[in-house]
Design a protein around this motif. Structure first.
Motif, PDB file in Angstrom:
ATOM      1  N   THR A 118     -14.852  22.600 -18.720  1.00 59.44           N
ATOM      2  CA  THR A 118     -15.574  23.592 -17.905  1.00 59.44           C
ATOM      3  C   THR A 118     -16.849  24.055 -18.604  1.00 59.44           C
ATOM      4  O   THR A 118     -16.885  24.200 -19.831  1.00 59.44           O
ATOM      5  N   ARG A 119     -17.878  24.303 -17.811  1.00 63.82           N
ATOM      6  CA  ARG A 119     -19.135  24.798 -18.387  1.00 63.82           C
ATOM      7  C   ARG A 119     -19.038  26.277 -18.713  1.00 63.82           C
ATOM      8  O   ARG A 119     -19.488  26.727 -19.764  1.00 63.82           O
ATOM      9  N   SER A 120     -18.470  27.041 -17.774  1.00 59.70           N
ATOM     10  CA  SER A 120     -18.371  28.492 -17.946  1.00 59.70           C
ATOM     11  C   SER A 120     -17.083  28.977 -17.295  1.00 59.70           C
ATOM     12  O   SER A 120     -16.341  28.195 -16.698  1.00 59.70           O
ATOM     13  N   ALA A 121     -16.829  30.258 -17.441  1.00 60.72           N
ATOM     14  CA  ALA A 121     -15.606  30.832 -16.888  1.00 60.72           C
ATOM     15  C   ALA A 121     -15.544  30.626 -15.378  1.00 60.72           C
ATOM     16  O   ALA A 121     -16.565  30.680 -14.677  1.00 60.72           O
ATOM     17  N   VAL A 122     -14.326  30.392 -14.867  1.00 59.96           N
ATOM     18  CA  VAL A 122     -14.101  30.174 -13.431  1.00 59.96           C
ATOM     19  C   VAL A 122     -13.276  31.339 -12.908  1.00 59.96           C
ATOM     20  O   VAL A 122     -12.232  31.677 -13.482  1.00 59.96           O
ATOM     21  N   GLU A 129     -10.392  37.443 -10.480  1.00 57.13           N
ATOM     22  CA  GLU A 129      -9.803  37.298 -11.806  1.00 57.13           C
ATOM     23  C   GLU A 129     -10.258  35.978 -12.448  1.00 57.13           C
ATOM     24  O   GLU A 129     -10.414  34.967 -11.764  1.00 57.13           O
ATOM     25  N   MET A 130     -10.479  35.990 -13.795  1.00 57.97           N
ATOM     26  CA  MET A 130     -10.851  34.757 -14.475  1.00 57.97           C
ATOM     27  C   MET A 130      -9.634  33.849 -14.551  1.00 57.97           C
ATOM     28  O   MET A 130      -8.580  34.231 -15.040  1.00 57.97           O
ATOM     29  N   ILE A 131      -9.806  32.618 -14.067  1.00 58.40           N
ATOM     30  CA  ILE A 131      -8.714  31.642 -14.098  1.00 58.40           C
ATOM     31  C   ILE A 131      -8.789  30.787 -15.358  1.00 58.40           C
ATOM     32  O   ILE A 131      -7.804  30.614 -16.069  1.00 58.40           O
ATOM     33  N   LEU A 132      -9.972  30.245 -15.630  1.00 55.08           N
ATOM     34  CA  LEU A 132     -10.166  29.405 -16.811  1.00 55.08           C
ATOM     35  C   LEU A 132     -11.408  29.863 -17.564  1.00 55.08           C
ATOM     36  O   LEU A 132     -12.410  30.232 -16.944  1.00 55.08           O
ATOM     37  N   PRO A 133     -11.379  29.823 -18.883  1.00 59.70           N
ATOM     38  CA  PRO A 133     -12.581  30.153 -19.649  1.00 59.70           C
ATOM     39  C   PRO A 133     -13.539  28.971 -19.688  1.00 59.70           C
ATOM     40  O   PRO A 133     -13.198  27.855 -19.295  1.00 59.70           O
ATOM     41  N   GLY A 134     -14.736  29.192 -20.173  1.00 61.73           N
ATOM     42  CA  GLY A 134     -15.666  28.096 -20.374  1.00 61.73           C
ATOM     43  C   GLY A 134     -15.242  27.236 -21.549  1.00 61.73           C
ATOM     44  O   GLY A 134     -14.447  27.645 -22.398  1.00 61.73           O
ATOM     45  N   HIS A 135     -15.736  25.987 -21.565  1.00 62.24           N
ATOM     46  CA  HIS A 135     -15.468  25.032 -22.655  1.00 62.24           C
ATOM     47  C   HIS A 135     -13.976  24.746 -22.795  1.00 62.24           C
ATOM     48  O   HIS A 135     -13.458  24.564 -23.893  1.00 62.24           O
ATOM     49  N   GLU A 154     -17.942  23.102 -12.141  1.00 62.75           N
ATOM     50  CA  GLU A 154     -18.994  22.547 -12.980  1.00 62.75           C
ATOM     51  C   GLU A 154     -18.398  22.157 -14.334  1.00 62.75           C
ATOM     52  O   GLU A 154     -17.770  22.981 -15.016  1.00 62.75           O
ATOM     53  N   VAL A 155     -18.597  20.918 -14.698  1.00 59.48           N
ATOM     54  CA  VAL A 155     -18.000  20.380 -15.930  1.00 59.48           C
ATOM     55  C   VAL A 155     -19.029  19.558 -16.688  1.00 59.48           C
ATOM     56  O   VAL A 155     -20.067  19.168 -16.148  1.00 59.48           O
ATOM     57  N   ALA A 156     -18.719  19.297 -17.964  1.00 62.46           N
ATOM     58  CA  ALA A 156     -19.586  18.452 -18.787  1.00 62.46           C
ATOM     59  C   ALA A 156     -19.560  17.022 -18.268  1.00 62.46           C
ATOM     60  O   ALA A 156     -18.499  16.493 -17.911  1.00 62.46           O
TER      61      ALA A 156
END
Length: 641
Positions: free
Chosen positions: A45-49, A144-150, A170-172
């Motif tokens: 992930t690029r950033s928090a989702v 609510e944040m589900i996944l953090p970035g990176h 959005e992903v690398a």
């Protein structure tokens, strides 16, 4: 005169990687893309989702039953049951159905009593507000944040993202890797080799190692040792790919052009690392693209990939390098190492009693099979002279620890049947394995004495009695021992097809080139016994000190013309298409402590020895008898005194 590449200085792995990363940080930029969540497994992930919707989306029933107005259930008991009417006091619900006002609780279907009247039920216990109801947002709340970035996306993450209404993410971008095998002597798999040919395989290993790291890899056809062709290929690839790997041509040979090409096209940051095997690594940058030159020997190439390519891929793909588990193990053999290098020793690992035992495998940079057989690496640090037998070392594991703990550790004399038994072991008992390390019969007994093996295969002739193995156990061990009868086998001289040297027996070894087994091997002890009988001195045998560690290695030397004769078993001669001159029959048995006869791994081993499937394999190999296979001889040296 052709120019050689000279290593003016080699630096440590840590220093080389730090130096290279410092340069790459100024030129590498992670690329990003939006993709469907359903295709995002293992992407970063690029950033928090954040959640788009709540889950559940509404208050819902957690059980099958009835949704009730809890106020109307008060006072219900065994003595004073309460009757409820559908549509007025309750409505029927299944798990997951919405529960809306005025209903504020659920009673499970199994707690309901029939009244005999349609649309009515009787209850004997009051319901509490929100009983068996999943409130809106119990699992996920919108925003609510589900996944953090990176974060590397897992299978469970995909499910949660979809539940929260996220359909794109959005992903690398997966790093793209160009792989160029080089070398005039290199041929493609499937081509017919001639003398001097090397079948290319490293690039396919790199291709799959890169894919394991989430990269998109493209392997290009072999480039011959041609400066201009290598230069043109690298220059074009550096414009189109995120990383370029050049295999071979990185060392000090007169036709090793890689470093010269990279100096012309860009910057060579490092050439030569204090690592063994794998010193001739090149770390370079061409047009802001990382270019890594890896050695041609398979083990060197693998170690170079692990230490340098994976960290660069992690920078390009914005992920953290996965660390293999590291365990403490007892090394079964003395290892001498150079102070100049960090050395990677391939090892087999097994658990004997309460300790893990690491048995070293072949150390050569080209010993690719040692990589296949290895369970991990024992790393000897730079500035260390090595380790002594039975010393505790750190081992980086590449195999699951549970498999290792369910592995029968066999150290001692070599025979092809050990590979057959290893193949049958998980088939006979799922989840059980066998690993064998070949150090000769005496080496195996010493490992057994140190409690570093479950079983030691032996074939040691007692010159006084003519009986195999038993007297050695009586002399070496004080504890009650056992000898599992293995196979009878024929030992003999292996010579080229047609026996061009006209070798007929031991006497003829004085006029040919011989390849011997290592000290402590039963085959070597047998040879020494036969030489003594014929009154022949070892000094009269050309090649007596040339050692090989397995019967197949001896056979390969003879088949290739490296030696005219070598002693081994019939099955090895047959496998390599050699003629065989028998010199005698012997017993190839298995020594162990009596107390270990009850181990499940040993019982599985015994079952294989006695099985018809195993006996069929012996027939195919040839040169074996197995009438006593699996019989147990108990030996107690104290009763012999």
């Amino acid at each position: 005169m052709k120019k050689r590449n000279l290593y003016l200085k080699t630096i440590s792995v840590e220093e080389a990687l730090e130096k290279y990363k410092k340069v790459l940080e100024t030129v590498i930029e992670v690329k990003w893309e939006r993709i469907p969540v359903t295709e995002s497994l293992n992407r970063v992930t690029r950033s928090a989702v954040y959640a788009k919707y709540c889950s559940p989306l509404f208050n819902s029933a957690a059980m099958d039953g009835i949704a009730v107005v809890t106020q109307r259930t008060k006072g219900a008991s065994e003595v004073r049951p309460v009757e409820l009417t559908e549509g007025e006091d309750y409505q029927v619900v299944d798990t997951g159905d919405p529960v809306s006002p005025p209903y504020d609780g659920v009673i499970m279907a199994e707690d309901l009593l029939e009244t005999g009247k349609e649309g009515q039920v009787r209850i004997v216990e009051a319901a509490a507000p929100w009983q068996h109801i999943r409130p809106i947002g119990e699992d996920i709340v919108a925003g609510e944040m589900i996944l953090p970035g990176h974060h590397k996306i897992r299978a469970i993450d995909v499910g949660v993202l979809l539940s929260a209404g996220i359909t794109e993410i959005e992903v690398a971008v997966q790093p793209s890797v160009a792989i160029f095998p080089t070398g005039t002597e290199i041929i493609e798999p499937g081509e017919t080799p001639v003398e001097g040919s090397i079948i290319e395989s490293n690039s396919r290993m790199f291709e799959n190692l890169a894919r394991e790291q989430g990269a998109r890899a493209k392997r290009f056809p072999v480039i011959p040792d041609d400066y201009e062709k290598i230069r043109r290929a690298v220059k074009e690839a550096a414009q189109k790919y995120d990383l370029v790997i050049i295999n071979a041509g990185s060392s000090a040979g007169t036709e090793d052009y890689t470093v010269h090409v990279l100096r012309e096209l860009g910057e060579v940051v490092v050439h030569g690392v204090a690592i063994k095997p794998g010193k001739p690594v090149i770390l370079a940058v061409v047009d802001d693209c990382p270019v890594i030159g890896l050695p041609g020997y398979p083990v060197s190439a693998y170690i170079g990939f692990e230490n340098f390519v994976i960290p660069v891929l992690s920078m390009l793909g914005d992920f953290t390098c996965r660390k293999n588990p590291v365990v403490d193990a007892v090394i079964s053999k003395r290892l001498v190492s150079s102070l100049k290098h960090r050395e990677y020793i391939r090892v087999k690992v097994g658990k004997v009693g309460e300790k893990l035992v690491a048995a070293p495998l072949a150390r050569g940079a080209g010993a690719a099979m040692s990589m296949v057989r290895a369970d991990g690496f024992c790393v000897i640090p730079q500035n260390s002279e090595g380790v002594e037998a039975s010393e505790t070392v750190s081992v980086e594991l590449y195999r699951d620890i549970q498999e290792i703990e369910n592995t029968l550790v066999v150290i001692g004399s070599h025979d092809l049947i050990l590979d057959v038994m290893a193949d049958l072991m998980p088939e006979v008992s799922r989840g059980m394995y066998l690993s064998s390390t070949h150090v000769g019969s005496m080496g195996g007994l010493m490992a057994l004495k140190r409690r570093e093996a479950h079983i030691a295969p032996v074939h040691l002739l007692d010159e006084d009695t003519g009986v195999y193995n038993q007297s050695y156990l009586k002399r070496i061990f004080k504890e009650p021992m056992a000898l599992i009868r293995g196979v009878g086998r024929v030992q003999g001289l292996m010579v080229k097809k047609g026996n061009p040297m006209g070798i007929c027996g031991i006497e003829d070894l004085k006029r040919c080139r011989y390849v011997n087994r290592q000290r402590g091997a039963g085959t070597r002890i047998l040879l020494d016994y036969l030489l003594k009988k014929e009154q022949i001195s070892p000094e009269e045998i050309s090649g007596y000190d040339c050692e090989a560690t397995t019967h197949m290695a001896v056979a390969a030397q003879v088949a290739s013309g490296g030696a005219d004769a070598g002693m081994g078993v019939f099955s090895a001669a047959k496998a390599m298409g050699l003629d065989f001159l028998p010199v005698g029959d012997e017993s190839y048995d298995f020594a162990l402590y009596q107390e270990d006869l009850e181990l499940p791994l040993v019982k599985c081993f015994l079952q294989i020895l006695k099985s018809e499937r195993f006996h069929e394999k012996l027939r195919e190999l040839g040169g074996y008898s197995w009438e006593e296979a699996g019989q147990i001889v108990r030996i107690d040296s104290r009763s012999m005194k």
